[in-house]
Design a protein around this motif. Structure first.
Motif, short mmCIF file in Angstrom:
data_model
loop_
_atom_site.label_atom_id
_atom_site.label_comp_id
_atom_site.label_asym_id
_atom_site.label_seq_id
_atom_site.Cartn_x
_atom_site.Cartn_y
_atom_site.Cartn_z
N LEU A 107 5.31 6.32 -0.32
CA LEU A 107 5.49 5.57 -1.85
C LEU A 107 4.79 4.16 -1.76
O LEU A 107 5.43 3.29 -1.38
CB LEU A 107 7.00 5.27 -2.12
CG LEU A 107 7.91 6.58 -2.19
CD1 LEU A 107 9.27 6.30 -2.39
CD2 LEU A 107 7.47 7.37 -3.52
N ALA A 108 3.42 4.46 -1.87
CA ALA A 108 2.44 3.24 -1.45
C ALA A 108 2.38 2.37 -2.69
O ALA A 108 1.40 2.21 -3.37
CB ALA A 108 1.14 3.88 -1.08
N GLY A 109 3.44 1.48 -3.00
CA GLY A 109 3.74 0.52 -3.97
C GLY A 109 2.66 -0.74 -3.71
O GLY A 109 2.51 -1.22 -2.66
N TRP A 110 2.54 -1.55 -4.90
CA TRP A 110 1.57 -2.71 -4.56
C TRP A 110 2.34 -3.73 -3.84
O TRP A 110 1.73 -4.46 -3.09
CB TRP A 110 1.04 -3.07 -5.89
CG TRP A 110 2.23 -4.10 -6.79
CD1 TRP A 110 3.33 -3.53 -7.12
CD2 TRP A 110 1.89 -5.34 -7.43
NE1 TRP A 110 3.94 -4.42 -7.93
CE2 TRP A 110 3.01 -5.60 -8.14
CE3 TRP A 110 0.78 -5.96 -7.38
CZ2 TRP A 110 3.28 -6.76 -8.94
CZ3 TRP A 110 1.11 -7.33 -8.04
CH2 TRP A 110 2.25 -7.68 -8.85
N VAL A 114 8.13 -1.29 -2.60
CA VAL A 114 7.23 -0.34 -3.28
C VAL A 114 7.19 -1.11 -4.71
O VAL A 114 5.69 -1.88 -4.89
CB VAL A 114 8.29 0.76 -3.84
CG1 VAL A 114 7.20 1.80 -4.68
CG2 VAL A 114 8.65 1.60 -2.75
N GLY A 115 7.75 -1.10 -5.92
CA GLY A 115 7.43 -2.06 -6.67
C GLY A 115 8.06 -3.28 -7.03
O GLY A 115 8.72 -3.94 -5.96
N THR A 154 11.67 1.62 -10.42
CA THR A 154 10.53 0.52 -10.82
C THR A 154 9.35 1.44 -11.55
O THR A 154 9.39 2.61 -11.45
CB THR A 154 9.85 -0.25 -9.66
OG1 THR A 154 9.31 0.94 -8.68
CG2 THR A 154 11.11 -1.07 -8.74
N SER A 213 6.42 1.76 -10.40
CA SER A 213 5.70 2.33 -9.43
C SER A 213 6.35 3.70 -9.21
O SER A 213 5.95 4.65 -8.92
CB SER A 213 5.59 1.58 -8.21
OG SER A 213 4.53 0.36 -8.35
N PHE A 233 4.95 7.67 -9.72
CA PHE A 233 5.09 8.65 -8.56
C PHE A 233 5.88 10.01 -9.25
O PHE A 233 5.37 11.17 -8.91
CB PHE A 233 5.91 8.28 -7.37
CG PHE A 233 5.78 9.13 -6.14
CD1 PHE A 233 4.76 9.26 -5.46
CD2 PHE A 233 6.75 10.23 -6.03
CE1 PHE A 233 4.92 9.99 -4.29
CE2 PHE A 233 7.03 11.12 -5.03
CZ PHE A 233 5.75 11.15 -4.14
N SER A 256 -1.16 -0.90 -8.58
CA SER A 256 -0.17 -0.12 -8.04
C SER A 256 -0.02 1.28 -8.48
O SER A 256 0.14 2.18 -7.68
CB SER A 256 1.44 -0.85 -8.35
OG SER A 256 2.45 -0.20 -7.61
N TYR A 280 -2.42 3.04 -6.06
CA TYR A 280 -1.99 3.15 -4.64
C TYR A 280 -0.87 4.26 -4.62
O TYR A 280 -0.54 5.07 -3.71
CB TYR A 280 -1.02 1.71 -4.26
CG TYR A 280 -1.96 0.41 -4.28
CD1 TYR A 280 -3.45 0.38 -4.32
CD2 TYR A 280 -1.38 -0.62 -4.36
CE1 TYR A 280 -4.15 -0.69 -4.37
CE2 TYR A 280 -2.08 -1.94 -4.56
CZ TYR A 280 -3.49 -1.85 -4.22
OH TYR A 280 -4.04 -3.06 -4.35
N MET A 281 0.14 4.37 -5.66
CA MET A 281 0.98 5.43 -5.72
C MET A 281 0.55 6.83 -5.71
O MET A 281 0.98 7.67 -5.11
CB MET A 281 2.04 5.37 -6.85
CG MET A 281 2.88 3.96 -6.87
SD MET A 281 3.95 3.85 -5.45
CE MET A 281 5.24 5.14 -5.71
N GLY A 304 -0.72 7.24 -2.30
CA GLY A 304 0.08 7.59 -1.33
C GLY A 304 0.59 9.13 -1.56
O GLY A 304 0.73 9.72 -0.70
#
Lengths: 396, 396
Positions: free
Chosen positions: A235-238, A262-263, B83, B85, B89, B114, B117-118, B121
């Motif tokens: 979960l690659a959040g900013w 994450v977010g 969130t 993000s 996902f 973001s 990025y999500m 990921g």
């Protein structure tokens, strides 16, 4: 044993004995005014500048450090966010990436269902033969074989209170080459936890139970410090990015456990939690554990003396029991509603568990005896009524 | 044009003109007391019983319906949680499962990082040749080819305010067999959105910008009603389960969009948002859009008349611009800090964007002129100083 009771720090309703702090902790007295001030002075006055001026941006790590101290983890190894379920997903997905040659997540059927569901969702998402294997709690040790990628367990069973031995299980998992994920939902704030000594790779937990962060307080995740700079966040959040305000188009994981952000963090909710966590600054977890066991032992003795209809569902040995005592009773749902109606709040867990949590910050020996008198009255005089309580409990 | 100004409904600081409601909306006047009451009367008094008695459990759907009305979606099609993000996902992972024969997510480089990025990921988690393909915003239409599984775009570019045509893009995506995901972060509460007419499968968004839900207010997800009972939630949390309080060991997705719930909802944060959403009950989104465009046109005309150093970065055509106006200036970061120090709050976005949001619920024509006078003073008299503002902005 040191006295750790601090009832005055909580706003407890009149005529209630609250034995459900293992589901939702009560309101710490200091929280409403501090949340109010955060809204008026920070959100209202600073507006967007609150991210810097009030350091909302640092809050998930700042509060993470407060949780870290409760679970025997070093500063900088825990970060807050989202929910426990999301944190489970993060730990599992990162754990699987550490053992790419294996495909099995092992858990037990005493684990909280949401943990199993999150694993099931992840396995289904990944395809490629990934699998969730679930065994009975007492069979976990035998089931840790060399095809297991990740062992995921909740230390304290949400129904029975049965407690795994974190150190022993983790050692075996590591001996078999598996990654270890502990869910501390019923441990953090309930008993001493030593993440560093356990050597487990990941731990996750929630903060609305024993930590009194309020309904929907965020989850936490711990990553063992030696791995924190290498784990891959799915979960690659900013806000887990190394430089979120560069607005790069590609993800670069942040330093250490920060990459598990994450977010945007829930600032209002985190403020309530941060105030609640201040209550733990002077609590010795060994004293807390001793007080919890004393209350539980008293409760078991008095219930067994006065309420023959209830059968102990928790381990009798306090050493392998968390901070709750559960009883089996066929009509447990209706009986618990009748007990609650008379001011003793516990909760019911399907199919037949009546569960009572012990939280020595605001429950004392007199509360236990008073609760037993009410439970005995309800049970011995059949004051419960199946027909009167048709709606299923929705407590968490 | 109907007057939709309701400044009195907000607690705005003295001597501030707030042109950053597209980053964090201001504090609605009714929020603090209502959140206070929720804490004291519900958390404090009801304790665990609040899940039923105060219907905390229904809140993510109840507030979801309030958001649905702002984005042209039917009741029961939107749910709140976590969130933005996390919602990205969820939409992406569910979208990919609807097109299992394809492997590409298409987005544009004007999308909020973001979101990218999500996606990155997710693609990395899935392996098996999944790919995120990113093109320039104006190249999106040409890039929608028959290998695209999911097109994910933010309707309004967070930097320039450039607006995609939701209906046209979605039609093309569908013609090529792709699933459409819209991010409405800069749309919900900013301009009319008609999810039903767009026919897109998914939309996601946040509520702390134009919807004034407070720092860290939860995200939302919309699922097109005809799909809501079939999409597979990758984040399979217990509150998205069909019967969460049965505590089954296996996941069974809930009815409709409810399956997109994951963990325990953030009740305190949702309460602030619920109060903030009440302000929208009588707002006609077409009136709001007309008022927003009038403010933006005034701002552009006055800045171009009075501040020669700034170059318009937003589209000149209001029809393809969201509710913000952005300018390029090489020393934009320092200049924006100087403007903020003088009471006009906008924000900076790397590398050189000075961004101003227009929110007709609490900004009027006099505010615009007053803001222009301050911006002109700073820019024309070189009152900004690169050296004085070394720290990067952390506004979201």
């Amino acid at each position: 044993m040191a006295d750790i009771l601090k009832k005055d720090a909580f706003l407890l309703p009149e005529n209630v004995i609250y034995l459900d702090g293992n589901s939702l902790g009560p309101l710490p007295r200091a929280v409403p005014a501090r949340v109010q001030a955060m809204m008026a002075d920070e959100w209202g006055e600073m507006l967007i500048r609150g991210w810097n001026k009030a350091d909302w941006m640092g809050q998930p790590s700042r509060v993470g450090d407060m949780v870290a101290r409760i679970i025997g983890a070093p500063d900088g190894s825990v970060v807050m966010g989202d929910t426990l379920s999301i944190k489970v997903f993060q730990a599992l997905s990162s754990g699987l990436k550490l053992r790419k040659d294996r495909r099995v997540i092992l858990s037990d059927n005493g684990n909280f269902p949401s943990d199993l569901y999150m694993a099931e969702g992840l396995v289904k998402l990944l395809e490629q033969g990934y699998e969730l294997r679930t065994v009975a709690p007492e069979e976990v040790m035998d089931a840790i074989s060399e095809d297991i990628a990740v062992v995921m367990l909740t230390e304290v069973d949400y129904r029975t209170g049965r407690k795994h031995d974190m150190k022993t299980v983790t050692e075996l998992a590591h001996a078999k080459g598996a990654v270890m994920v502990w869910d501390l939902a019923h441990s953090a704030g309930a008993l001493p936890v030593d993440m560093t000594a356990s050597n487990a790779e990941f731990a996750v937990g929630c903060t609305y139970k024993y930590l009194n962060g309020g309904p929907g307080a965020p989850g936490f995740i711990y990553v063992r410090p030696d791995l924190a700079d290498t784990v891959e966040p799915a979960l690659a959040g900013w806000l887990g990015h190394r430089q979120p305000f560069e607005f790069d188009l590609s993800y670069a994981p942040g330093h250490g456990v920060e990459r598990m952000r994450v977010g945007t963090p829930p600032v209002i909710q985190l403020t309530a939690l941060e105030v609640a966590m201040e209550l733990w600054a002077d609590v010795d977890m060994n004293d807390l554990r001793a007080a919890s066991i004393a209350l539980q032992e008293q409760f078991i003795a008095e219930i067994e003396r006065d309420v023959p209809a209830l059968t102990l569902a928790s381990p009798r040995d306090a050493a392998i029991r968390g901070s709750q005592v559960s009883w089996r009773f066929e009509h447990g749902y209706a009986a618990m509603q009748a007990v609650i109606d008379r001011g003793v709040i516990g909760d019911f867990r399907a199919p037949d568990i009546m569960r009572f949590g012990f939280t020595p910050l605001y429950i004392d020996s007199a509360d236990v005896s008073a609760a037993v008198r009410i439970i005995a009255d309800v049970m011995n005089n059949n004051l419960w009524d199946d027909d009167a309580y048709k709606v299923k409990s929705r407590v968490t």
